[in-house]
Design a protein around this motif. Structure first.
Motif, PDB file in Angstrom:
ATOM      1  N   GLU A 178       0.876  -1.164   0.000  1.00  0.00           N
ATOM      2  CA  GLU A 178       0.000   0.000   0.000  1.00  0.00           C
ATOM      3  C   GLU A 178       0.913   1.213   0.000  1.00  0.00           C
ATOM      4  O   GLU A 178       1.756   1.373   0.894  1.00  0.00           O
ATOM      5  CB  GLU A 178      -0.863  -0.014   1.262  1.00  0.00           C
ATOM      6  N   GLU A 216     -11.984  -0.035 -11.448  1.00  0.00           N
ATOM      7  CA  GLU A 216     -12.174   0.707 -10.206  1.00  0.00           C
ATOM      8  C   GLU A 216     -10.971   1.593  -9.965  1.00  0.00           C
ATOM      9  O   GLU A 216      -9.851   1.293 -10.343  1.00  0.00           O
ATOM     10  CB  GLU A 216     -12.344  -0.272  -9.058  1.00  0.00           C
ATOM     11  N   SER A 264      -7.996   3.343  -8.040  1.00  0.00           N
ATOM     12  CA  SER A 264      -7.021   2.736  -7.129  1.00  0.00           C
ATOM     13  C   SER A 264      -7.442   2.965  -5.701  1.00  0.00           C
ATOM     14  O   SER A 264      -8.130   3.914  -5.378  1.00  0.00           O
ATOM     15  CB  SER A 264      -5.638   3.345  -7.320  1.00  0.00           C
ATOM     16  N   ARG A 265      -6.994   2.146  -4.870  1.00  0.00           N
ATOM     17  CA  ARG A 265      -7.299   2.209  -3.456  1.00  0.00           C
ATOM     18  C   ARG A 265      -8.752   1.897  -3.145  1.00  0.00           C
ATOM     19  O   ARG A 265      -9.205   2.099  -2.039  1.00  0.00           O
ATOM     20  CB  ARG A 265      -6.997   3.597  -2.860  1.00  0.00           C
ATOM     21  N   THR A 266      -9.455   1.428  -4.114  1.00  0.00           N
ATOM     22  CA  THR A 266     -10.818   1.019  -3.790  1.00  0.00           C
ATOM     23  C   THR A 266     -11.060  -0.338  -4.418  1.00  0.00           C
ATOM     24  O   THR A 266     -10.527  -0.642  -5.477  1.00  0.00           O
ATOM     25  CB  THR A 266     -11.871   1.976  -4.361  1.00  0.00           C
ATOM     26  N   ASN A 325      -8.801  -2.892  -6.578  1.00  0.00           N
ATOM     27  CA  ASN A 325      -7.494  -2.264  -6.730  1.00  0.00           C
ATOM     28  C   ASN A 325      -7.029  -1.603  -5.464  1.00  0.00           C
ATOM     29  O   ASN A 325      -6.282  -0.631  -5.502  1.00  0.00           O
ATOM     30  CB  ASN A 325      -7.572  -1.220  -7.851  1.00  0.00           C
ATOM     31  N   LYS A 326      -7.479  -2.154  -4.365  1.00  0.00           N
ATOM     32  CA  LYS A 326      -7.147  -1.491  -3.111  1.00  0.00           C
ATOM     33  C   LYS A 326      -5.646  -1.527  -2.845  1.00  0.00           C
ATOM     34  O   LYS A 326      -5.061  -0.584  -2.329  1.00  0.00           O
ATOM     35  CB  LYS A 326      -7.885  -2.200  -1.983  1.00  0.00           C
ATOM     36  N   TYR A 327      -5.051  -2.654  -3.197  1.00  0.00           N
ATOM     37  CA  TYR A 327      -3.618  -2.766  -2.961  1.00  0.00           C
ATOM     38  C   TYR A 327      -2.893  -2.857  -4.280  1.00  0.00           C
ATOM     39  O   TYR A 327      -3.442  -3.285  -5.288  1.00  0.00           O
ATOM     40  CB  TYR A 327      -3.304  -4.023  -2.145  1.00  0.00           C
ATOM     41  N   ASN A 339     -16.908   0.102   2.587  1.00  0.00           N
ATOM     42  CA  ASN A 339     -15.689  -0.485   2.087  1.00  0.00           C
ATOM     43  C   ASN A 339     -14.465   0.081   2.770  1.00  0.00           C
ATOM     44  O   ASN A 339     -13.398   0.108   2.211  1.00  0.00           O
ATOM     45  CB  ASN A 339     -15.570  -0.324   0.575  1.00  0.00           C
ATOM     46  N   SER A 340     -14.636   0.525   3.942  1.00  0.00           N
ATOM     47  CA  SER A 340     -13.446   0.922   4.662  1.00  0.00           C
ATOM     48  C   SER A 340     -13.532   0.327   6.048  1.00  0.00           C
ATOM     49  O   SER A 340     -14.603   0.233   6.641  1.00  0.00           O
ATOM     50  CB  SER A 340     -13.340   2.436   4.744  1.00  0.00           C
ATOM     51  N   GLN A 382     -13.256  -7.087   0.098  1.00  0.00           N
ATOM     52  CA  GLN A 382     -14.561  -7.047  -0.532  1.00  0.00           C
ATOM     53  C   GLN A 382     -14.730  -8.149  -1.551  1.00  0.00           C
ATOM     54  O   GLN A 382     -13.820  -8.483  -2.301  1.00  0.00           O
ATOM     55  CB  GLN A 382     -14.726  -5.709  -1.250  1.00  0.00           C
TER      56      GLN A 382
END
Lengths: 719, 255
Positions: free
Chosen positions: A372, A420, A422-424, A427-429, A521-522, A549
């Motif tokens: 991250e 999506e 980034s960061r969500t 593609n969160k990581y 989502n957090s 998720q």
């Protein structure tokens, strides 16, 4: 027999050169007849010191001479034979005087040994001397002491000098002749040459002839390889006696092959390039660089100190726990990966990093790190999406410009679902991969929903090269790096779990509950987490929750309604006409919300999706809870109550009880409206054409006739 | 893996992620020694582990003097107590081929499989559904047998055959060089040869009857470049791993 007069020595030396060899050979050859085990001892001892004392002797003929000992013919009816015979008896029974005597005789072998000087050699009869010349000392070094004592006991030393010198000279002569003799023998295809002096002794016996013939046969060189059996056998026996393997008779053939091969390998050594760059050396070099990371140029010492705690995970600690569960790479490899991760965190601005796992491939493996970035530091690639949009617009314009000659296809490609941010969501990581610790880390591109959708339908092994194409049906949009990223996203979404209560939802509430993009989502760590009993974790699956998720079948985590955008486009481009068969309403896909317990996971064919174990049944108080996924074989999670970690190691495929079958291609799509322009018809045949033409002409004629009639009528009227 | 060199072999095999926890390892070492003594085997090999839902099976095999003879298979759930498995028969293999899915982990568990069988009653022929029960033990035996037949390999030169028949470990075998180890032709299937007789005379002339008496890996199907049935992969150290993709879990390490 113990005469030691010098003239006699000389005479006999000259005469019995060849004979003595024979006699000596006879002696030693006959010794096996006496008693085999005993003869083997002197033989062994002979060959033992033999190999050790080849300093002065050249190679080719020494084995021969040595090997000749067992094959010499027995001494014929010679005067010296009783002497050897009698001497033989004591030799076969290793009594001290006989070996000592032989040893004393051995010293005269100045041409073999380096330092021995015949001190007491002269008292002995010539045959013994001569024979001992050829023979390379029976148990020489074993009874060195005896010889010494014997020598000491020798009284007539001074007056032996004279005869000794003579004998020494004689020995030299013998040596010369013997050399010649042996070299002559070493050439191929020659019978044993009996020198003249030997021939004068008397007719050789039948047995002796037979033995010599046998020996000549053995010395014959093979026409193919240039070896002869004699040499080969002697080499083999040497090797066996040196190495002393167990049950040598069972592996005899193999030894024979090895000896033959050894001949060849020597020749090739000169040509062989010793400096091979083996791939193992290269890898070792790269890994060495890992270990030398001590000196860091101070980029931001403070920052590093700040982040150093957060960024680098304690891989070794997790590895220890996983090892309790029976999962993991070996300690060495884990440590190297640890160092590689450290290198990663040092070179990139990373907030948090985790060792995700290892994906095995056909040629090489992938080591995956989940990363991250720090706020605002990640490099985004926004270009791709824009390019796609422009292309779509261009196509629609082109359609409009064309006139209506060509039938217009009313096929509209389904709109690409945008990836999506980034960061969500998926593609969160950001993920980095490398093939081996020590190789550079490569960043994987963010995942697109289309890739996930298709990745669900195909099953391909990874090759290990990121740029390898993925050839499949349905065609995968991307190469192996995209496929890898898609699989990582699926595995993370499916198998990353944590104990209940470890994470809790953030404090923000209420904003996003109305909208289609639903769900929280957090999440953040729960500071008040107190841990769950290990036994509880093992017993019930509801104590574990997903903290990643779920990916909808659309390929995204957050639902994207493609219709809304379409309506907007419709307003803009009104020329697009009817007959769009899009549904007015697409059902929103809903997935289980974040932090759902895994007891809600679906089963596959009555197999529970997770298996829980205690790491050890023998010591339950320190055991940890281990979760294995049955859906994604290779995904593990452990927890000891307070700490937890997820890990994946495997091929990157989902479990399916049946073998993989690719999906069937869909039926052919009806692209164009069916009308007369494109409806297929048969061409008219010749008769039909003629009939048609005839009909047309008939019509024309009729028309003309009518006109002419009318004209006539009109003319009549005028009259 | 030989019981003697178990730890070393485990360390080498760790690249694929499957390992043993320390207590399993320790109990394996001791119990395999005891098995060797009790059953009087020449060599005891740790074959591997089959994952089940509830528990895992740990499998060991005992060899007698003749390396190619039938091996005795033992299984254990806790690495301390071993039970002998019956040898595999064709019937067993055919029967358990219908069972799919994971192993349960309980050797007495029975799978149910419904089959349609034609039953003749007088003049009528109708089909009846018969539920066949297959014990997990049977399935275990046949699976191990199939994996062995398909995938057990041995490098060329490690065994040799004597004219009397029994195959022996070749004590002058010093290993394969790196270039040889990368080739599929330097490995054989560790079982009775099936294809050897079908070779042409020319090919047979090159073979050495004392060393080449098993099927080579070269002719395994699929021979496709991409998805070879057997794959040779050099590891970061000197060792080479041969992976068999069909069963996706069988690794052979050659050092």
């Amino acid at each position: 027999m113990e005469d030691s007069t010098s003239p006699k020595q000389e005479k006999e030396n000259q005469e019995k050169l060849g004979e003595a060899r024979r006699s000596w050979e006879g002696k030693t050859a006959a010794s096996p007849q006496y008693s085999e085990p005993e003869s083997s001892e002197p033989l062994e001892a002979k060959q033992g010191p033999e190999t050790g004392r080849q300093s002065g002797s050249s190679r080719p003929w020494s084995p021969q001479s040595r090997a000749r000992t067992p094959l010499g013919g027995p001494a014929g009816p010679e005067t010296s034979s009783p002497a050897p015979l009698s001497r033989r008896e004591p030799s076969s029974t290793p009594s001290p005087p006989a070996p000592a005597r032989q040893d004393l005789a051995a010293p005269p072998q100045s041409h073999r040994t380096t330092s021995v000087i015949p001190e007491a050699g002269t008292p002995y009869p010539d045959p013994l001397e001569q024979s001992s010349d050829k023979r390379e000392s029976v148990p020489l070094h074993t009874s060195q002491s005896e010889r010494n004592t014997f020598q000491q006991s020798q009284q007539p030393k001074p007056h032996l000098c004279g005869p000794r010198d003579v004998s020494y000279n004689n020995a030299k002569q013998k040596e010369l002749r013997f050399d010649v003799f042996q070299e002559a023998d070493s050439n191929s295809d020659c019978d044993l040459q009996l020198p003249a002096p030997g021939g004068s002794e008397g007719a050789p016996s039948m047995l002796e002839t037979a033995i010599q013939n046998a020996k000549a046969y053995l010395l014959k060189t093979s026409s193919k390889s240039g070896f002869n059996l004699y040499d080969h056998l002697s080499n083999m026996l040497t090797k066996i006696l040196n190495e002393r393997p167990e049950n040598a008779v069972d592996i005899f053939e193999n030894i024979s092959q090895d000896v033959k091969m050894a001949h060849f390998s020597k020749k090739f050594d000169a040509l062989h390039n010793e400096n091979e760059m083996l791939p193992t050396y290269e890898i070792a070099e790269k890994q060495k660089a890992l270990f030398l990371q001590g000196h860091l140029e101070g980029v931001d010492q403070e920052l590093e100190d700040e982040i150093a705690e957060n960024a680098l995970p304690n891989v070794m600690e997790s590895a220890f726990y996983f090892e309790q569960a029976g999962v993991g790479l070996g300690t060495d490899e884990t440590y190297r990966i640890f160092l590689a991760l450290k290198q990663l965190t040092d070179t990139h601005p990373i907030q948090r990093c985790r060792f995700w796992g290892k994906i095995l491939g056909l040629e090489m493996n992938y080591i995956v790190a989940e990363v991250e970035f720090r706020e605002g530091e990640d490099e985004e690639e926004v270009e791709e999406e824009d390019v796609a949009e422009e292309r779509d617009n261009g196509e629609s314009e082109a359609d409009e410009d064309e006139e209506d000659e060509l039938p217009k296809s009313f096929y509209k490609a389904p709109q690409a679902i945008p990836k999506e941010e980034s960061r969500t969501g998926a593609n969160k990581y950001v993920y980095f991969v490398c093939n081996e610790p020590g190789r550079p880390w490569v960043k994987l591109p963010p995942v697109i929903p289309a890739q996930i959708v298709i990745a669900r339908k195909i099953k391909k092994f990874f090759t290990g090269r990121l740029d390898a194409p993925v050839i499949s049906y349905p065609p995968f949009p991307g190469n192996e790096s995209n496929y890898l990223r898609a699989q990582i996203a699926r595995i993370s979404a499916g198998t990353h779990v944590s104990p209940l209560g470890f994470y809790q939802f953030g404090e923000e509430e209420g904003e996003e509950e109305e909208e289609v993009e639903g769900g929280q989502n957090s999440f953040e760590e729960n500071p008040d987490f107190e841990g769950i009993q290990v036994t509880d974790l093992v017993e019930s699956l509801s104590n574990w929750v997903h903290h990643v998720q779920h990916i909808l079948s659309q390929g995204r985590c957050n639902w994207f309604n493609s219709i809304q955008k379409n309506e907007e486009e419709e307003e803009e481009g009104e020329e697009e006409d009817e007959e769009k068969e899009e549904p007015d309403y697409i059902e929103q896909e809903v997935g289980p919300p974040l932090l759902t317990p895994i007891s809600e996971d679906l089963e596959i064919q009555n197999i529970p999706p997770w298996t829980t174990r205690l790491s050890s049944n023998l010591i339950p108080q320190y055991a940890i809870a281990v979760l294995q996924s049955n859906l994604w074989p290779g995904a593990y999670a452990f927890s000891n109550g307070k700490k937890f970690e997820n890990f994946y190691i495997g091929w990157g495929h989902k479990y399916s009880p049946d073998n993989y079958t690719p999906p069937v291609p869909p039926p052919v799509y009806q692209e164009y409206p069916s009308g007369p322009e494109i409806t297929e018809m048969d061409d008219p045949s010749v008769e039909e054409e003629q009939a048609f033409r005839a009909a047309q002409e008939a019509v024309l004629l009729a028309a003309e006739n009518e006109e002419s009639e009318e004209d006539e009528d009109e003319e009549d009227d005028y009259d | 893996m030989d019981a003697d060199s178990l730890l070393l072999s485990l360390e080498l095999a760790s690249g694929s992620g499957q390992g043993l926890s320390p207590d399993r390892r320790a109990s394996l070492l001791t119990s395999l020694m005891l098995v060797k003594r009790d059953y009087r085997y020449d060599r005891v090999l740790f074959w591997g582990r089959i994952l089940g839902l509830v528990a895992d099976y740990y499998i060991a095999q005992g060899l007698s003097e003749d390396q190619l003879a039938q091996r005795k298979t033992l299984y254990s759930l806790n690495c301390t107590e071993w039970s002998l498995l019956p040898p595999a028969t064709e019937e067993m293999v055919a029967q358990s081929s219908v069972v799919k899915g994971r192993f349960m982990g309980d050797p007495s568990y029975e799978y149910e499989h419904t089959e349609l069988q034609k039953v003749n009653e007088g003049d009528k022929v109708f089909e009846e559904e018969i539920v066949v029960q297959i014990k997990e033990e049977t399935r275990l035996v046949s699976v191990i047998d199939q994996i062995d037949k398909a995938v057990a390999i041995i490098p060329r030169g490690a065994l040799f055959k004597t004219p009397f028949g029994p195959t022996h470990v070749n004590r002058t075998f010093e290993g394969l060089s790196l270039s040889e180890a990368k080739k599929l032709s330097s490995y054989f299937h560790f079982r009775e040869p099936v294809e050897l007789k079908n070779k042409t005379l020319l090919e047979k002339a090159d073979l050495d009857p004392s060393l080449d008496f098993m099927d080579s890996l070269e002719h395994d199907i699929p021979k496709d470049e991409e998805t070879g049935a057997q794959r040779v992969k050099p590891k970061d150290t000197v060792s080479v791993k041969v992976l068999e993709l069909h069963s996706s879990g069988m690794n052979w390490i050659v050092k």
